[in-house]
Design a protein around this motif. Structure first.
Motif, PDB file in Angstrom:
ATOM      1  N   UNK A  68       0.811  -1.208   0.000  1.00  0.00           N
ATOM      2  CA  UNK A  68       0.000   0.000   0.000  1.00  0.00           C
ATOM      3  C   UNK A  68       0.846   1.260   0.000  1.00  0.00           C
ATOM      4  N   UNK A  69       2.154   1.142   0.182  1.00  0.00           N
ATOM      5  CA  UNK A  69       3.050   2.292   0.181  1.00  0.00           C
ATOM      6  C   UNK A  69       3.887   2.274  -1.086  1.00  0.00           C
ATOM      7  N   UNK A  70       3.589   3.157  -2.035  1.00  0.00           N
ATOM      8  CA  UNK A  70       4.297   3.103  -3.319  1.00  0.00           C
ATOM      9  C   UNK A  70       5.783   3.394  -3.155  1.00  0.00           C
ATOM     10  N   UNK A  71       6.572   2.649  -3.881  1.00  0.00           N
ATOM     11  CA  UNK A  71       8.008   2.869  -3.898  1.00  0.00           C
ATOM     12  C   UNK A  71       8.779   2.059  -2.876  1.00  0.00           C
ATOM     13  N   UNK A  72       8.149   1.639  -1.779  1.00  0.00           N
ATOM     14  CA  UNK A  72       8.884   0.920  -0.748  1.00  0.00           C
ATOM     15  C   UNK A  72       9.250  -0.490  -1.177  1.00  0.00           C
ATOM     16  N   UNK A  73       8.454  -1.079  -2.008  1.00  0.00           N
ATOM     17  CA  UNK A  73       8.699  -2.467  -2.368  1.00  0.00           C
ATOM     18  C   UNK A  73       9.210  -2.607  -3.800  1.00  0.00           C
ATOM     19  N   UNK A  74       9.493  -1.487  -4.441  1.00  0.00           N
ATOM     20  CA  UNK A  74       9.959  -1.510  -5.824  1.00  0.00           C
ATOM     21  C   UNK A  74      11.258  -2.293  -5.973  1.00  0.00           C
ATOM     22  N   UNK A  75      12.234  -2.025  -5.133  1.00  0.00           N
ATOM     23  CA  UNK A  75      13.509  -2.743  -5.214  1.00  0.00           C
ATOM     24  C   UNK A  75      13.318  -4.231  -4.958  1.00  0.00           C
ATOM     25  N   UNK A  76      12.478  -4.568  -4.007  1.00  0.00           N
ATOM     26  CA  UNK A  76      12.149  -5.960  -3.698  1.00  0.00           C
ATOM     27  C   UNK A  76      11.579  -6.655  -4.937  1.00  0.00           C
ATOM     28  N   UNK A  77      10.636  -6.005  -5.622  1.00  0.00           N
ATOM     29  CA  UNK A  77      10.043  -6.587  -6.820  1.00  0.00           C
ATOM     30  C   UNK A  77      11.056  -6.709  -7.954  1.00  0.00           C
ATOM     31  N   UNK A  78      11.931  -5.730  -8.096  1.00  0.00           N
ATOM     32  CA  UNK A  78      12.947  -5.797  -9.159  1.00  0.00           C
ATOM     33  C   UNK A  78      13.887  -6.977  -8.930  1.00  0.00           C
ATOM     34  N   UNK A 117       3.969 -11.723 -13.284  1.00  0.00           N
ATOM     35  CA  UNK A 117       3.283 -10.833 -12.351  1.00  0.00           C
ATOM     36  C   UNK A 117       4.268 -10.012 -11.524  1.00  0.00           C
ATOM     37  N   UNK A 118       5.473 -10.504 -11.301  1.00  0.00           N
ATOM     38  CA  UNK A 118       6.496  -9.666 -10.676  1.00  0.00           C
ATOM     39  C   UNK A 118       6.884  -8.518 -11.604  1.00  0.00           C
ATOM     40  N   UNK A 119       6.998  -8.800 -12.882  1.00  0.00           N
ATOM     41  CA  UNK A 119       7.281  -7.745 -13.847  1.00  0.00           C
ATOM     42  C   UNK A 119       6.150  -6.716 -13.864  1.00  0.00           C
ATOM     43  N   UNK A 120       4.920  -7.188 -13.792  1.00  0.00           N
ATOM     44  CA  UNK A 120       3.785  -6.268 -13.710  1.00  0.00           C
ATOM     45  C   UNK A 120       3.882  -5.417 -12.444  1.00  0.00           C
ATOM     46  N   UNK A 121       4.269  -6.030 -11.322  1.00  0.00           N
ATOM     47  CA  UNK A 121       4.403  -5.277 -10.076  1.00  0.00           C
ATOM     48  C   UNK A 121       5.467  -4.194 -10.184  1.00  0.00           C
ATOM     49  N   UNK A 122       6.567  -4.492 -10.850  1.00  0.00           N
ATOM     50  CA  UNK A 122       7.630  -3.495 -11.024  1.00  0.00           C
ATOM     51  C   UNK A 122       7.096  -2.300 -11.814  1.00  0.00           C
ATOM     52  N   UNK A 123       6.449  -2.572 -12.913  1.00  0.00           N
ATOM     53  CA  UNK A 123       5.910  -1.496 -13.752  1.00  0.00           C
ATOM     54  C   UNK A 123       4.835  -0.723 -13.008  1.00  0.00           C
ATOM     55  N   UNK A 124       3.944  -1.422 -12.339  1.00  0.00           N
ATOM     56  CA  UNK A 124       2.864  -0.775 -11.598  1.00  0.00           C
ATOM     57  C   UNK A 124       3.399   0.057 -10.443  1.00  0.00           C
ATOM     58  N   UNK A 125       4.336  -0.482  -9.683  1.00  0.00           N
ATOM     59  CA  UNK A 125       4.872   0.251  -8.541  1.00  0.00           C
ATOM     60  C   UNK A 125       5.689   1.448  -8.996  1.00  0.00           C
ATOM     61  N   UNK A 126       6.410   1.310 -10.089  1.00  0.00           N
ATOM     62  CA  UNK A 126       7.169   2.433 -10.627  1.00  0.00           C
ATOM     63  C   UNK A 126       6.214   3.558 -11.020  1.00  0.00           C
ATOM     64  N   UNK A 127       5.141   3.198 -11.690  1.00  0.00           N
ATOM     65  CA  UNK A 127       4.180   4.204 -12.143  1.00  0.00           C
ATOM     66  C   UNK A 127       3.451   4.849 -10.956  1.00  0.00           C
ATOM     67  N   UNK A 128       3.043   4.052  -9.986  1.00  0.00           N
ATOM     68  CA  UNK A 128       2.339   4.603  -8.814  1.00  0.00           C
ATOM     69  C   UNK A 128       3.266   5.433  -7.945  1.00  0.00           C
ATOM     70  N   UNK A 129       4.506   5.007  -7.801  1.00  0.00           N
ATOM     71  CA  UNK A 129       5.429   5.709  -6.916  1.00  0.00           C
ATOM     72  C   UNK A 129       5.929   7.018  -7.473  1.00  0.00           C
ATOM     73  N   UNK A 130       6.067   7.089  -8.797  1.00  0.00           N
ATOM     74  CA  UNK A 130       6.615   8.288  -9.401  1.00  0.00           C
ATOM     75  C   UNK A 130       5.597   9.043 -10.242  1.00  0.00           C
ATOM     76  N   UNK A 131       4.385   8.555 -10.281  1.00  0.00           N
ATOM     77  CA  UNK A 131       3.324   9.260 -10.994  1.00  0.00           C
ATOM     78  C   UNK A 131       3.563   9.409 -12.478  1.00  0.00           C
ATOM     79  N   UNK A 132       4.433   8.605 -13.024  1.00  0.00           N
ATOM     80  CA  UNK A 132       4.687   8.652 -14.455  1.00  0.00           C
ATOM     81  C   UNK A 132       5.606   9.785 -14.875  1.00  0.00           C
TER      82      UNK A 132
END
Length: 140
Positions: A68-78, A117-132
């Motif tokens: 639920x916190x954007x950006x915190x789990x991005x590195x984990x997903x990558x 789905x991990x790849x989807x999470x990376x893309x989704x979290x990147x977009x949510x965390x940085x707003x595009x």
């Protein structure tokens, strides 16, 4: 009415994606554990795949909390997406022939599902965390 910040609301598909990753890792872990218990000689690739699935099962439960916190789990997903990519390549090299059997093909399929789905999470979290968009200066 109180306005909620949509950046901190976890989309339902993100939670669904995390659940699919975890379930896929559990299935891969179970089948590979069965393979390891049945053979005296276990190749190193199967051990790698088993370790990745065990780590995913153990540590990916954190993603349900931190998702639920954007950006915190991005590195984990990558990191886990690259580990699962290697696992997909290993399973494809080992078991992509016609007479491998149903269980090896099942491991191959669920490894790919976890990676996708991990790849989807990376893309989704990147977009949510940085707003595009990318910041060029620091915010004070």
């Amino acid at each position: 009415m109180a306005r909620t910040d949509s950046r901190f609301a976890s989309p339902p598909f993100f939670l669904f994606s995390n659940a699919l990753i975890w379930i896929s890792a559990v299935i891969v872990m179970g089948i590979l554990s069965y393979f390891i218990s049945q053979n005296n000689y276990v190749p190193g690739r199967i051990i790698y795949e088993e370790v990745i699935s065990v780590l995913t099962v153990a540590f990916f439960l954190i993603s349900f909390i931190l998702g639920t916190y954007p950006g915190y789990i991005l590195l984990f997903n990558i990191i886990f997406s690259y580990l699962w990519l290697v696992s997909v390549v290993f399973t494809a090299e080992d078991w992509s022939y016609e007479y491998a059997g149903a269980l090896p093909h099942c491991v191959e399929a669920f490894s790919f599902i976890a990676f996708f789905f991990l790849l989807f999470n990376v893309i989704s979290d990147w977009h949510r965390g940085y707003g595009g968009h990318v910041r060029t200066t620091s915010a004070v």
